[in-house]
Design a protein around this motif. Sequence first.
Motif, short mmCIF file in Angstrom:
data_model
loop_
_atom_site.label_atom_id
_atom_site.label_comp_id
_atom_site.label_asym_id
_atom_site.label_seq_id
_atom_site.Cartn_x
_atom_site.Cartn_y
_atom_site.Cartn_z
N ILE A 5 -13.35 -4.36 1.59
CA ILE A 5 -11.91 -4.56 1.79
C ILE A 5 -11.25 -3.72 0.71
CG2 ILE A 5 -10.03 -6.23 2.08
CD1 ILE A 5 -12.25 -6.66 4.06
N ARG A 6 -11.35 -2.41 0.86
CA ARG A 6 -10.93 -1.49 -0.19
C ARG A 6 -9.89 -0.49 0.29
NH1 ARG A 6 -16.74 0.82 -2.32
NH2 ARG A 6 -17.82 -1.15 -2.74
N HIS A 7 -10.27 0.30 1.30
CA HIS A 7 -9.41 1.39 1.76
C HIS A 7 -8.28 0.84 2.64
CE1 HIS A 7 -12.37 3.89 -0.04
NE2 HIS A 7 -13.30 3.63 0.86
N VAL A 8 -7.30 1.70 2.90
CA VAL A 8 -6.09 1.26 3.60
C VAL A 8 -6.42 0.60 4.94
CG1 VAL A 8 -3.96 2.03 4.71
CG2 VAL A 8 -4.59 2.94 2.48
N HIS A 9 -7.25 1.24 5.77
CA HIS A 9 -7.53 0.66 7.09
C HIS A 9 -8.30 -0.66 6.97
CE1 HIS A 9 -11.49 2.58 6.53
NE2 HIS A 9 -11.93 1.79 7.49
N TYR B 101 -5.78 -3.30 6.07
CA TYR B 101 -5.04 -3.67 7.28
C TYR B 101 -5.88 -4.58 8.17
CZ TYR B 101 -0.87 -0.75 6.75
OH TYR B 101 0.32 -0.22 6.33
N ASN B 102 -7.19 -4.32 8.24
CA ASN B 102 -8.07 -5.20 9.01
C ASN B 102 -8.01 -6.63 8.47
OD1 ASN B 102 -8.98 -3.17 10.70
ND2 ASN B 102 -10.83 -2.75 9.51
N PHE B 103 -8.08 -6.76 7.16
CA PHE B 103 -8.02 -8.09 6.55
C PHE B 103 -6.67 -8.74 6.81
CE2 PHE B 103 -7.21 -10.86 2.81
CZ PHE B 103 -8.17 -11.82 3.09
N LEU B 104 -5.61 -7.95 6.75
CA LEU B 104 -4.27 -8.46 7.04
C LEU B 104 -4.20 -8.99 8.48
CD1 LEU B 104 -1.26 -8.90 6.39
CD2 LEU B 104 -0.87 -6.50 7.01
N ARG B 105 -4.75 -8.24 9.42
CA ARG B 105 -4.75 -8.68 10.83
C ARG B 105 -5.57 -9.96 10.99
NH1 ARG B 105 -5.20 -2.94 11.50
NH2 ARG B 105 -3.30 -2.09 12.46
N PHE B 106 -6.67 -10.06 10.27
CA PHE B 106 -7.48 -11.27 10.30
C PHE B 106 -6.66 -12.47 9.80
CE2 PHE B 106 -10.45 -14.20 8.15
CZ PHE B 106 -11.27 -14.53 9.21
N CYS B 107 -5.91 -12.27 8.72
CA CYS B 107 -5.06 -13.34 8.19
C CYS B 107 -3.96 -13.71 9.18
CB CYS B 107 -4.44 -12.90 6.86
SG CYS B 107 -5.62 -12.74 5.50
N GLU B 108 -3.39 -12.72 9.84
CA GLU B 108 -2.36 -12.99 10.85
C GLU B 108 -2.92 -13.84 11.98
OE1 GLU B 108 0.51 -9.01 10.50
OE2 GLU B 108 -1.22 -9.00 11.86
N MET B 109 -4.15 -13.54 12.39
CA MET B 109 -4.79 -14.33 13.45
C MET B 109 -4.94 -15.78 13.02
SD MET B 109 -8.72 -14.26 14.71
CE MET B 109 -9.11 -14.92 13.08
N LEU B 110 -5.34 -16.00 11.75
CA LEU B 110 -5.51 -17.36 11.26
C LEU B 110 -4.18 -18.11 11.24
CD1 LEU B 110 -7.92 -16.72 8.23
CD2 LEU B 110 -8.52 -17.68 10.47
N VAL B 111 -3.13 -17.44 10.81
CA VAL B 111 -1.81 -18.08 10.72
C VAL B 111 -1.26 -18.40 12.11
CG1 VAL B 111 0.60 -17.70 10.04
CG2 VAL B 111 -1.25 -17.07 8.48
N ASN C 276 -10.06 6.29 -6.96
CA ASN C 276 -8.66 6.24 -7.39
C ASN C 276 -7.85 5.18 -6.66
OD1 ASN C 276 -9.13 8.43 -9.14
ND2 ASN C 276 -8.76 9.91 -7.48
N GLY C 277 -8.48 4.50 -5.70
CA GLY C 277 -7.73 3.55 -4.88
C GLY C 277 -7.72 2.13 -5.40
N ARG C 278 -8.25 1.90 -6.61
CA ARG C 278 -8.34 0.53 -7.12
C ARG C 278 -6.96 -0.11 -7.26
NH1 ARG C 278 -12.05 -1.80 -11.99
NH2 ARG C 278 -13.59 -0.80 -10.65
N THR C 279 -6.01 0.63 -7.81
CA THR C 279 -4.66 0.07 -8.00
C THR C 279 -4.04 -0.29 -6.66
OG1 THR C 279 -4.33 1.33 -10.03
CG2 THR C 279 -2.36 0.49 -8.93
N GLN C 280 -4.20 0.61 -5.68
CA GLN C 280 -3.66 0.34 -4.34
C GLN C 280 -4.32 -0.88 -3.73
OE1 GLN C 280 -2.70 3.30 -0.87
NE2 GLN C 280 -4.84 2.70 -0.64
N GLN C 281 -5.63 -1.02 -3.91
CA GLN C 281 -6.35 -2.18 -3.38
C GLN C 281 -5.81 -3.48 -3.97
OE1 GLN C 281 -10.29 -2.66 -4.91
NE2 GLN C 281 -11.02 -3.88 -3.16
#
Length: 239
Positions: free
Chosen positions: A115-119, A122-132, A151-156
Motif C-alpha cells: 500500500i505504497r504507490h498512488v494506485h 487508491y485501491n485501499f481507499l476504495r476498499f475503505c469506501e466499500m466497508l463504509v 521518494n514516495g514515502r512522504t506521499q504514502q
Amino acid sequence: MADPAVSVLKRAVELDEASRFQESLVCYQEGIALLLQVLKVTKDERKKAHYRDKITHYMNRAEDIKEYLKKEKEDGKYHKQIKIEENTKGFSYEKLFQEYLSETVTEVWVEDPYIRHVHQLYNFLRFCEMLVKGRCKVKRIHLLTSHDEGNGRTQQINSLEEIRQSLEDFGVTLDVSYSSSIHDREIRFNNGWTIKIGRGLDYFKKPQGRFCLGYCDFDLRPCHETTVDIFHIKHTKKT
C-alpha cells in the motif's frame, strides 16, 4: 433450449474433475435449475425421461459434494478457493468481499506490504469506501504495510493520514502500522472470515485510458491472474 444448461453442467464437471468442488457445486446447481426449466416445456416423453435421468445424476453428484464440503468444515479443513484468470472482469471488491461482510463486522485487519504507490493507495481507499457503504458496522480498520523505499514515502504517509482523517468523518478509526519484514497479504474480519489474495488488493490492471470503461467501475476492470483463499476460524482447528 438445453444448450445453456449443457454448457454450465459441462463446466461443473470440469471443475469437479479439477477438485475445485466449491465452484463446481455452484455450476451444478445453476445447470440443474436450467435443465429443470427445459424439462417443464418439453413435450416429447423420451426427451423428458432423458432429462430426468440427467437431473437425478447431477443432483446426486451435487449432494455428494455438499456432504464432502460439510465434512471438511467439521474436520477443520474448510477452504474455499477462487481462481481469478488473467484479463477476467467482475471481481470488484464488492463482489469479492460482500458475502463475508455481515452486520456483525465491526473491525477489519489488512496486512499488505504494497500500500505504497498512488494506485495502491487508491485501491485501499476504495476498499475503505466499500466497508463504509456496506451493511457491516465497521468502527476500526487496522492496516499493516511497509514503507515506500523510494521518494514516495512522504506521499504514502500523507495519503494514509488523509484517508484516516476522512474515515473519522464516518465514525471509523484507522490504525496504520509499518513493518519492514511483512510479506504475506491477508484481510481478516472479526466475524471469523480470513481472505488471502495472492496479489493483495492490487489485482486490477491499469485502465487503457481515463475515459475507458473500468476506470471508475472495477467490475469492468480486467484483472491480473491471482488466487483467493478463504478460511473461517470457526472451521479451522488450532494445533
